[in-house]
Design a protein around this motif. Structure first.
Motif, short mmCIF file in Angstrom:
data_model
loop_
_atom_site.label_atom_id
_atom_site.label_comp_id
_atom_site.label_asym_id
_atom_site.label_seq_id
_atom_site.Cartn_x
_atom_site.Cartn_y
_atom_site.Cartn_z
N GLY A 121 1.88 0.15 -4.33
CA GLY A 121 0.56 0.43 -4.87
C GLY A 121 -0.19 1.34 -3.92
N ASP A 122 -1.53 1.39 -4.07
CA ASP A 122 -2.32 2.25 -3.18
C ASP A 122 -3.64 1.58 -2.80
OD1 ASP A 122 -3.84 2.43 -5.49
OD2 ASP A 122 -3.37 4.54 -5.87
N PHE A 123 -3.64 0.25 -2.80
CA PHE A 123 -4.80 -0.57 -2.42
C PHE A 123 -5.86 -0.67 -3.53
CE2 PHE A 123 -3.53 1.00 1.95
CZ PHE A 123 -2.95 -0.20 2.33
N THR A 124 -5.67 0.02 -4.66
CA THR A 124 -6.68 -0.01 -5.73
C THR A 124 -6.39 -1.09 -6.75
OG1 THR A 124 -5.49 1.57 -7.12
CG2 THR A 124 -7.05 2.48 -5.50
N THR A 125 -7.41 -1.43 -7.54
CA THR A 125 -7.25 -2.43 -8.60
C THR A 125 -6.25 -1.95 -9.64
OG1 THR A 125 -9.54 -3.13 -8.28
CG2 THR A 125 -8.49 -3.79 -10.33
N THR A 164 1.03 -0.43 5.77
CA THR A 164 1.92 -0.86 4.69
C THR A 164 3.25 -1.33 5.24
OG1 THR A 164 0.90 0.61 3.06
CG2 THR A 164 3.17 -0.06 2.65
N GLN A 165 3.81 -0.56 6.17
CA GLN A 165 5.10 -0.90 6.75
C GLN A 165 5.03 -2.23 7.49
OE1 GLN A 165 6.05 2.58 9.12
NE2 GLN A 165 5.39 3.91 7.45
N CYS A 166 3.91 -2.48 8.18
CA CYS A 166 3.77 -3.72 8.94
C CYS A 166 3.67 -4.93 8.01
CB CYS A 166 2.53 -3.65 9.84
SG CYS A 166 2.74 -2.54 11.26
N ARG A 167 2.87 -4.80 6.95
CA ARG A 167 2.73 -5.94 6.04
C ARG A 167 4.03 -6.20 5.28
NH1 ARG A 167 -3.51 -4.63 4.00
NH2 ARG A 167 -4.37 -4.79 6.13
N LEU A 168 4.77 -5.14 4.97
CA LEU A 168 6.08 -5.32 4.33
C LEU A 168 7.03 -6.02 5.30
CD1 LEU A 168 7.99 -4.85 1.97
CD2 LEU A 168 8.48 -2.57 2.91
N ARG A 169 6.97 -5.66 6.59
CA ARG A 169 7.84 -6.31 7.57
C ARG A 169 7.51 -7.80 7.69
NH1 ARG A 169 6.69 -4.79 13.38
NH2 ARG A 169 6.50 -2.74 12.40
N GLY A 170 6.22 -8.14 7.68
CA GLY A 170 5.84 -9.54 7.74
C GLY A 170 6.34 -10.32 6.55
N GLY A 221 5.41 -16.03 -7.12
CA GLY A 221 4.46 -15.81 -6.03
C GLY A 221 4.29 -14.32 -5.76
N VAL A 222 3.08 -13.91 -5.35
CA VAL A 222 2.80 -12.50 -5.09
C VAL A 222 1.90 -12.36 -3.87
CG1 VAL A 222 1.79 -10.34 -5.95
CG2 VAL A 222 2.94 -11.90 -7.54
N LEU A 223 2.29 -11.48 -2.95
CA LEU A 223 1.42 -11.05 -1.86
C LEU A 223 0.99 -9.63 -2.15
CD1 LEU A 223 0.07 -11.10 0.94
CD2 LEU A 223 2.27 -10.41 1.91
N ALA A 224 -0.31 -9.41 -2.30
CA ALA A 224 -0.84 -8.07 -2.58
C ALA A 224 -1.38 -7.47 -1.29
CB ALA A 224 -1.92 -8.12 -3.64
N ALA A 225 -1.35 -6.14 -1.20
CA ALA A 225 -1.73 -5.43 0.02
C ALA A 225 -3.23 -5.45 0.29
CB ALA A 225 -1.24 -3.99 -0.04
N SER A 226 -4.03 -5.79 -0.71
CA SER A 226 -5.48 -5.86 -0.54
C SER A 226 -6.06 -6.79 -1.59
CB SER A 226 -6.11 -4.46 -0.68
OG SER A 226 -6.04 -4.02 -2.03
N GLY A 279 0.85 -1.18 0.00
CA GLY A 279 0.00 0.00 0.00
C GLY A 279 0.88 1.23 0.00
N PRO A 280 0.30 2.44 0.24
CA PRO A 280 1.10 3.67 0.28
C PRO A 280 2.19 3.60 1.35
CG PRO A 280 -1.25 4.16 0.17
CD PRO A 280 -1.14 2.69 0.41
#
Length: 340
Positions: A228-232, A202-208, A251-256, A195-196
């Protein structure tokens, strides 16, 4: 006017008899949400035993209740309001407030001038409390509301040092479990679309994401990250950029979920099979995740529980005052479907 007669039981005496806090008694009297049925019965029994009668006139005069809560969205990008997360949260908050008799007011605050106008509006007694969502790092509005002693609860937080009351989910753990799942599926070139960058979520999910790679002994590998910014649309663009730079991605982990849906579209257009060539995971578990092709594996956020927790914390602050800020972090759950 509004004073109790000598010997008339007080709210504090009811609380002591029932063995609960003053705020809990207030919520029972006001038929508010967030009170266990067994606790509600105990309080009602104490009220009957003591013969307590709520002093509605005094409460109205002293409390200046507006019977309204403001839901403030601070997202400057109008496109964000079309994303499912906003409608899901608004719905959950509305449900949580439905039994309280309080009105939910939606307000957009995106500039310094709008922040000041809203602060003056709220300080004028037009709302009893404030719920804040989509707060970016450095946003001064939570501090302004705290200094004005207005009951406030954030959805998420601005940083790890947030002191204003908030409800959040375990974003680090959720992302870590998602990447671990991809690793268990044999994926090694795992990318993430964030995300932004100025949002703590965003920082937390990147850390995970990074922690899971490190635990797998892949900390020396180049991390494949696109913002990204959570949008399609951001999912489409970021996925295309990642494929150009790193065609080996598997493999891909997306923020939303919406970002993941955009990534899926790009992968299909590029002739990449999902999950055979590239496995994809989203974050949220909106109904959208059941409609993608293939159906999306995603990290589930408990949206209803988040809404209930936000309203509960806000009611506590409204009744008891902000004597201590409260922080609630809810667990996530990996929902495995066909995209992995």
């Amino acid at each position: 006017m509004g004073r109790r007669r000598p010997g008339t039981p007080t709210l504090e005496e009811v609380a002591a008899r029932a063995g609960v806090g003053r705020g809990t008694v207030s919520r029972v009297i006001n038929n508010a949400a967030g009170v266990k049925e067994s606790t509600r019965r105990t309080v009602q029994r104490a009220i009957e035993e003591l013969g307590y009668v709520p002093n509605l006139a005094a409460r109205s005069l002293a409390g200046r209740r507006a019977d309204a809560v403001a839901l403030v969205m601070t997202e400057p990008d109008w496109r964000q309001f079309a994303e499912p997360f906003f409608s899901e949260i608004v719905s959950s908050l509305g449900d949580a407030l439905s039994d309280t008799g309080m009105q939910l007011m939606l307000t957009l605050v995106r500039s310094d001038a709008e922040r000041q106008r809203f602060l003056e509006y709220a300080r004028g007694g037009r709302v009893d409390g404030v719920l804040l969502m989509s707060v970016h790092a450095g946003d001064p509005l939570p501090d302004m509301l705290a200094e004005a002693r207005l009951p406030t609860v954030l959805l998420g937080r601005r940083s790890g040092d947030e002191y204003v009351s908030y409800v959040d989910v375990d974003n680090v753990g959720g992302a870590r479990s998602a990447v671990s799942h991809l690793l268990e599926r044999g994926r090694r070139a795992i990318a993430t679309i964030t995300g932004p960058a100025d949002m703590y979520v965003t920082q937390c999910r990147l850390r995970g994401y990074q922690e899971a790679l490190a635990l797998a002994g892949l900390e020396g590998e180049q991390t494949l990250v696109a913002e990204g910014d959570f949008t399609t649309e951001s999912g489409r663009r970021a996925m295309a950029a990642l494929l150009r730079r790193h065609p080996e991605i598997d493999g891909v982990l997306a923020a939303s979920d919406t970002t993941a849906a955009g990534a899926l579209e790009t992968l299909h257009s590029a002739g990449r099979r999902v999950p055979e060539d590239v496995a994809v995971i989203g974050f949220d578990d909106f109904p959208l995740a059941q409609r993608t092709t293939p159906r999306l594996t995603t990290v589930r956020q408990p949206i209803e529980a988040m809404g209930r927790a936000m309203v509960r914390l806000l009611l506590e602050e409204m009744e008891e005052g902000a004597v201590a800020w409260r922080h609630v972090i809810l667990r996530t759950e990996l929902m495995v479907r066909e995209s992995t």
